[in-house]
Design a protein around this motif. Structure first.
Motif, PDB file in Angstrom:
ATOM      1  N   GLU A  58       0.827  -1.213   0.000  1.00 55.61           N
ATOM      2  CA  GLU A  58       0.000   0.000   0.000  1.00 55.61           C
ATOM      3  C   GLU A  58       0.862   1.264   0.000  1.00 55.61           C
ATOM      4  N   ALA A  59       2.052   1.186   0.560  1.00 52.35           N
ATOM      5  CA  ALA A  59       2.962   2.341   0.543  1.00 52.35           C
ATOM      6  C   ALA A  59       3.485   2.611  -0.865  1.00 52.35           C
ATOM      7  N   LEU A  60       3.694   1.558  -1.641  1.00 48.41           N
ATOM      8  CA  LEU A  60       4.336   1.699  -2.949  1.00 48.41           C
ATOM      9  C   LEU A  60       3.632   2.676  -3.884  1.00 48.41           C
ATOM     10  N   PRO A  61       2.320   2.580  -4.134  1.00 49.38           N
ATOM     11  CA  PRO A  61       1.710   3.520  -5.086  1.00 49.38           C
ATOM     12  C   PRO A  61       1.784   4.968  -4.621  1.00 49.38           C
ATOM     13  N   LEU A  62       1.742   5.192  -3.313  1.00 50.84           N
ATOM     14  CA  LEU A  62       1.876   6.556  -2.814  1.00 50.84           C
ATOM     15  C   LEU A  62       3.271   7.090  -3.094  1.00 50.84           C
ATOM     16  N   TRP A  63       4.279   6.265  -2.815  1.00 51.67           N
ATOM     17  CA  TRP A  63       5.658   6.706  -3.041  1.00 51.67           C
ATOM     18  C   TRP A  63       5.971   6.811  -4.532  1.00 51.67           C
ATOM     19  N   GLN A  64       5.375   5.946  -5.343  1.00 51.98           N
ATOM     20  CA  GLN A  64       5.600   6.052  -6.779  1.00 51.98           C
ATOM     21  C   GLN A  64       4.993   7.334  -7.332  1.00 51.98           C
ATOM     22  N   LYS A  65       3.808   7.697  -6.835  1.00 50.84           N
ATOM     23  CA  LYS A  65       3.189   8.949  -7.260  1.00 50.84           C
ATOM     24  C   LYS A  65       4.050  10.134  -6.832  1.00 50.84           C
ATOM     25  N   ALA A  66       4.583  10.072  -5.607  1.00 53.98           N
ATOM     26  CA  ALA A  66       5.475  11.131  -5.148  1.00 53.98           C
ATOM     27  C   ALA A  66       6.726  11.211  -6.015  1.00 53.98           C
ATOM     28  N   LEU A  67       7.284  10.059  -6.377  1.00 48.47           N
ATOM     29  CA  LEU A  67       8.480  10.030  -7.222  1.00 48.47           C
ATOM     30  C   LEU A  67       8.192  10.640  -8.581  1.00 48.47           C
ATOM     31  N   ASP A  68       7.019  10.359  -9.138  1.00 47.74           N
ATOM     32  CA  ASP A  68       6.657  10.913 -10.446  1.00 47.74           C
ATOM     33  C   ASP A  68       6.591  12.436 -10.415  1.00 47.74           C
ATOM     34  N   GLY A  69       6.287  13.006  -9.242  1.00 48.57           N
ATOM     35  CA  GLY A  69       6.174  14.462  -9.146  1.00 48.57           C
ATOM     36  C   GLY A  69       7.369  15.146  -8.526  1.00 48.57           C
ATOM     37  N   ALA A  70       8.309  14.379  -7.973  1.00 40.68           N
ATOM     38  CA  ALA A  70       9.438  14.977  -7.246  1.00 40.68           C
ATOM     39  C   ALA A  70      10.486  15.510  -8.210  1.00 40.68           C
ATOM     40  N   THR A  71      11.013  16.674  -7.900  1.00 41.16           N
ATOM     41  CA  THR A  71      12.083  17.271  -8.705  1.00 41.16           C
ATOM     42  C   THR A  71      13.361  17.483  -7.890  1.00 41.16           C
TER      43      THR A  71
END
Length: 324
Positions: A29-42
């Motif tokens: 359950e943590a993975l999709p949240l962190w993946q979404k954060a990674l997609d937006g992180a600069t």
């Protein structure tokens, strides 16, 4: 958050939610949240952190190909990050004495004729990458490790990519200035000299005149009250806290005291920045947490980032100067 998915605030919220789930063992359950954060992180630190922890999620699920993809990105784009060093157990890419082609030309005429100071000035004014590298190298040769470091910082992009890391450039970025004073203090108080340089690099960037906005002083950025107390405890009869030898002695003695008090390196490093009282508070319920998890639990972002940077510095110093 949905309307600003790439904002630093949204990335932080997603990280926090994922971290709560990770600690509960709900890695999937943590993975999709962190993946979404990674997609937006600069920001570089956020991306390295998210790459590391999404790789951990994939590892828990047995998806080793996904782990390798994220570790590859860490090694290529964030070779000096503590997250990369954690992923690769201390060394993200092998070291090589070869330089990138853009930095590998030899000495120019002024250098060969012995006009080193003039050669350095000409290199600095050239505006080229090669000129900056040769200027940093000459600064180091002249004993100006801080000057070499300041110039070499602008060349860190040559560490990004594949293949071995250029050790000659890394030695300019991780120098060992004030070697006599550091080794004497480290030996006297039983502290790894590489730890002293690691703290010095993060605290003052090797500037003996550095003063922080809150009044921290010198190479080791000692607060006035800490400097006075350490001087009393160590029997140092000097209040010249910007003096290189005095500052290194007091800072190293303070590190030794924190290492004895807190028993673990990451706890002591965090205490150097955030104070022992805060470390004791963060430790409650987390005494058995491994280093990588405990640092994420530190209550101050500044101290958490500080601990990561100092520990990364230490790993790189030990790797670069392994023969010492």
């Amino acid at each position: 958050m949905e309307s600003h998915p790439a904002s630093p605030e949204a990335v932080q919220v997603l990280w926090d939610r994922g971290w709560t789930l990770w600690k509960e063992g709900r890695h999937g359950e943590a993975l999709p949240l962190w993946q979404k954060a990674l997609d937006g992180a600069t920001e570089e630190r956020s991306r390295a952190r998210l790459l590391y922890w999404t790789a951990r999620c994939h590892h828990e699920a047995g998806r080793e190909e996904e782990v390798l993809l994220r570790h590859d990105e860490l090694a290529r784009l964030h070779p000096l990050s503590v997250y990369t060093l954690q992923a690769f157990s201390g060394e993200s890419r092998p070291l090589s004495e070869e330089l990138p082609p853009e930095l590998s030309a030899g000495a120019d005429d002024l250098e060969r004729w012995g006009f080193v100071h003039y050669a350095r000035l000409r290199h600095l004014r050239s505006g080229t990458d090669l000129g900056q590298y040769r200027a940093a190298l000459l600064s180091s040769w002249l004993g100006d490790d801080r000057g070499a470091y300041v110039v070499a910082v602008g060349l860190q992009r040559f560490l990004v990519g594949e293949g071995p890391l250029p050790a000659p450039l890394l030695r300019l970025l991780y120098p060992r200035p004030y070697g006599k004073q550091v080794r004497e203090a480290a030996s006297r108080y039983g502290v790894d000299p590489f730890l002293v340089w690691s703290v010095m690099r993060q605290e003052s960037a090797f500037d003996p005149e550095a003063t922080s906005w809150v009044g921290a002083m010198g190479l080791m950025q000692l607060m006035p009250a800490t400097a006075k107390e350490e001087a009393r405890l160590l029997g140092v009869e000097s209040d010249r806290f910007y003096d290189v030898g005095v500052n290194i002695t007091l800072g190293t003695g303070h590190l030794a005291r924190l290492l004895r008090r807190h028993h673990r390196l990451d706890w002591a490093v965090a205490a150097y920045n955030g104070g022992s009282g805060n470390v004791n508070r963060w430790l409650k319920g987390n005494e058995e947490a491994p280093q990588e998890r405990w640092i994420e639990e530190i209550g101050f972002d500044e101290t958490s980032d500080y601990a990561r940077r100092v520990l990364a510095n230490l790993a790189l110093y030990r790797s670069l100067y392994a023969e010492n």
